[in-house]
Write a protein that holds these residues in place. Structure first.
Motif, PDB file in Angstrom:
ATOM      1  N   TYR A   7      28.340  41.410  32.076  1.00 37.48           N
ATOM      2  CA  TYR A   7      29.233  42.432  31.504  1.00 37.48           C
ATOM      3  C   TYR A   7      28.907  43.825  32.039  1.00 37.48           C
ATOM      4  O   TYR A   7      29.759  44.697  32.056  1.00 37.48           O
ATOM      5  N   HIS A  51      31.068  46.051  34.309  1.00 35.47           N
ATOM      6  CA  HIS A  51      32.357  46.431  33.735  1.00 35.47           C
ATOM      7  C   HIS A  51      32.318  47.841  33.140  1.00 35.47           C
ATOM      8  O   HIS A  51      33.331  48.523  33.068  1.00 35.47           O
ATOM      9  N   GLN A  63      32.637  43.392  39.652  1.00 36.57           N
ATOM     10  CA  GLN A  63      32.665  44.296  38.509  1.00 36.57           C
ATOM     11  C   GLN A  63      33.220  43.645  37.242  1.00 36.57           C
ATOM     12  O   GLN A  63      32.728  43.892  36.148  1.00 36.57           O
ATOM     13  N   HIS A  64      34.238  42.804  37.373  1.00 31.52           N
ATOM     14  CA  HIS A  64      34.951  42.387  36.168  1.00 31.52           C
ATOM     15  C   HIS A  64      34.843  40.910  35.801  1.00 31.52           C
ATOM     16  O   HIS A  64      35.319  40.523  34.745  1.00 31.52           O
ATOM     17  N   PHE A 110      33.260  40.175  32.312  1.00 39.37           N
ATOM     18  CA  PHE A 110      34.045  40.614  31.167  1.00 39.37           C
ATOM     19  C   PHE A 110      35.356  39.839  31.051  1.00 39.37           C
ATOM     20  O   PHE A 110      35.804  39.521  29.956  1.00 39.37           O
TER      21      PHE A 110
END
Lengths: 314, 302
Positions: free
Chosen positions: A126, A129, A183-184, A187
């Motif tokens: 996470y 994010h 990055q994501h 999440f």
């Protein structure tokens, strides 16, 4: 996601007077968001008609001459039409193709043999994010530096040759998409992790009793169990296929990679707000075109999935 | 939620697994481990680089430790003004956004005649947008150019966040409370302030955090509307330090001088990255469970 209308519409007796008397405070409460929406959403939508006018700041929206589809046709005929549309679609479809990774990651975490290890990976995943896009783009450019960048040093370690990757048109889409995944991914998988936790454990027990292997259980129990969630997320994602992520593209863009990184929204930004002679109407026409394509895509995908699988947004 | 998860875990002990399953699990562990390294390594590399003199080797052990990057940061005035502005904009923006979102979510959580219409008014803005240019022209016309309001007002209602909150109001606050309050003669606004808001701490925290992280990290609005360097938030200062004018002129120099200049810039860049990410990274372990909760509340009806 309750994006539909209430199925049991309440039937109220009495006239509007009584309704007002009973709910006037609610209407007053709604006035605050309504003002915000009108001021910052609906008036700009009304202003979007400058796409059909030759907008002059001195004349205002309504005072400018009506030119019809002129700017749309100009865009369709311009050399940038093909490049920007292609680049937009390539970046977005590529990002979309990585969408199932969220499900795979969630499944891996669910079956990770060491629970504590799984939890740690989940928590660390996470973290990126919460880092801002500016910082991620900064890191990407630092790591891609042709002389001292970390990525190039890793490549050299494995026997490759260093290069100015951000300056290569061929590499841009990979850099863009995989930094996004980095990055994501964690999440984005949260929603699938919670959907997986909701899959009936009796079905799993039954499958085990019937001698199903782990992969069979995943394919016949878990995946059908989270399919509705997956489809809803997919529809939402497709609905914004044309306009996602231009902040990031804008920051990763440079003169060398422009051939692969000029997308519709960065082009709009450039011709209206960065050029000496701002072409407001032309840019507004391109923006409106994008919004309409998004809307059509959203409705189209929603209808398609509704008839195929019964899951839909509304 | 938590209990459910535990049950699932207990029903998956290793003894059910065949040899083939164990191979799959082994592969899973390996891939997760790899992913873990890929996730963490760049972060560690950036943080350690900010203290390292020269280029950090790949083994993450710096040859020499230095604080000169941080000293350069502290001496750079606009980092301080940017930091201050970001804090102000984020707090102000979150306050306004919460007020608007709570009012809207509550007005939509009660069943009345205009609810469908109100919902439609909100939802339409999720799917259709006037576009960058009409927004830009209108905000300038309103006289908001170069003011904080251009940053905090346009995004004051995120319809998605509002729907998450409404779902919570509808599902988690017993309808009996509303009836009881009405019998006691409480007004709707009184009920909202004295009953609904105190009972909705969790969801309000989640939504506040969503707004905080998006306001803290945003740069595009300020790039469009803020002209004075003094008024720019940290993200924009960061952007100009990290991404503009990089490598300008360096290619013409001989490579050892260029490398030295790049290395010095590099240290400061890593420091700026760390400084700007610190607030979120410090908060992150505490807030990440709320973010997760928010996703789950939003997905209740999914």
């Amino acid at each position: 996601m309750s994006l539909g209308k209430n199925p049991k519409a309440t039937r109220l007796r009495g006239g509007w007077g009584r309704e007002w008397k009973k709910y006037r405070e609610l209407y007053l409460l709604f006035a605050i968001p309504l003002i915000i929406l009108i001021l910052f959403k609906y008036i700009p939508m009304y202003g979007a008609q400058i796409a059909f006018r030759n907008y002059k700041p001195t004349k205002g929206v309504l005072g400018s001459d009506w030119v019809g589809m002129k700017y749309f046709i100009k865009f369709f005929e311009s050399a940038y039409f093909k490049t920007t549309i292609t680049n937009t679609l390539v970046l977005n479809l590529y990002t979309l193709a990585t969408f199932p990774l969220g499900v795979i990651f969630a499944l891996m975490l669910k079956y990770a043999p060491l629970r504590r290890f799984g939890k740690t990976v989940q928590m660390v995943s996470y973290a990126p994010h919460f880092i801002s896009t500016v910082v991620v783009c900064g890191l990407v450019t630092l790591f891609m530096n042709s002389r001292i960048g970390m990525v190039n040093k890793v490549i050299e370690l494995f026997g490759g040759t260093a290069a100015n990757w951000l300056g290569r048109t061929g590499a841009f889409k990979h850099i863009y998409v995989w930094s996004d995944v980095w990055q994501h991914l964690g999440f984005n998988s949260v929603i699938f992790i919670s959907a997986l936790a909701g899959v009936s454990s009796e079905l799993h027990e039954a499958a085990v009793v019937d001698g199903a292997s782990l992969l069979q259980r995943i394919f016949h129990v878990d995946i059908p169990g989270i399919a509705p969630t997956f489809i809803i997320m997919l529809i939402l994602r497709v609905g914004s296929l044309m306009n996602i992520g231009y902040e990031k593209v804008l920051m990763l863009q440079n003169d060398l990679n422009r051939g692969a990184s000029e997308i519709i929204s960065t082009y709009t930004y450039k011709i209206a707000l960065q050029s000496q002679v701002p072409q407001y109407s032309y840019a507004a026409a391109i923006g409106l075109f994008t919004s309409l394509v998004n809307l059509i895509l959203l409705f189209g995908v929603n209808r398609a999935t509704k008839s195929l699988s019964g899951s839909s947004l509304w | 939620m938590k209990r459910k998860k535990e049950v699932v875990i207990k029903e998956n002990p290793m003894r059910f697994y065949t040899l083939a399953d164990k191979v799959v699990l082994g592969l899973t562990t390996f891939v997760l481990l790899l992913f873990f390294v890929v996730l963490l390594y760049p972060l560690l590399y950036a943080v350690i680089s900010s203290f390292a003199k020269g280029v950090l080797p790949l083994n993450l052990i710096p040859t020499r430790i230095t604080l000169e990057g941080y000293i350069a940061c502290i001496e750079y005035r606009y980092i301080w003004t940017g930091f201050r502005n970001s804090v102000i904009y984020t707090l102000l923006g979150t306050g306004i956004a919460l007020l608007v979102t709570i009012c809207c979510a509550y007005a939509l959580s009660v069943k009345h005649r205009l609810r469908g219409l109100m919902l439609a008014i909100c939802m339409f803005t999720m799917y259709f947008d006037g576009g960058l240019i009409p927004n830009f022209l209108w905000i300038n016309k309103l006289g908001l150019y170069n003011t904080v309001w251009a940053l905090v007002l346009p995004g004051a209602l995120s319809v998605y966040n509002m729907l998450v909150m409404r779902t919570y109001f509808e599902n988690s606050i017993p309808a009996e409370l509303h009836e009881a309050a009405q019998l006691d003669g409480a007004s709707e606004i009184g009920y909202l302030i004295r009953v609904v808001v105190p009972l909705s701490g969790a969801v309000i925290a989640v939504i506040a955090l969503y707004y905080i992280s998006s306001l803290w990290n945003s740069y595009f609005q300020a790039m469009l509307y803020i002209q004075d360097l003094e008024k720019l938030p940290l993200s924009n200062i960061l952007r100009s330090l990290l991404l503009t004018a990089q490598n300008a002129g360096l290619t013409t120099m001989d490579s050892s001088t260029a490398q030295k200049i790049e290395e010095r810039q590099e240290v400061m860049k890593y420091c700026v990255i760390v400084v700007s990410s610190v607030p979120m990274l410090v908060l992150y372990p505490f807030i990440q469970k709320y973010f997760v909760k928010g996703v789950m509340i939003g997905a209740v009806k999914g």
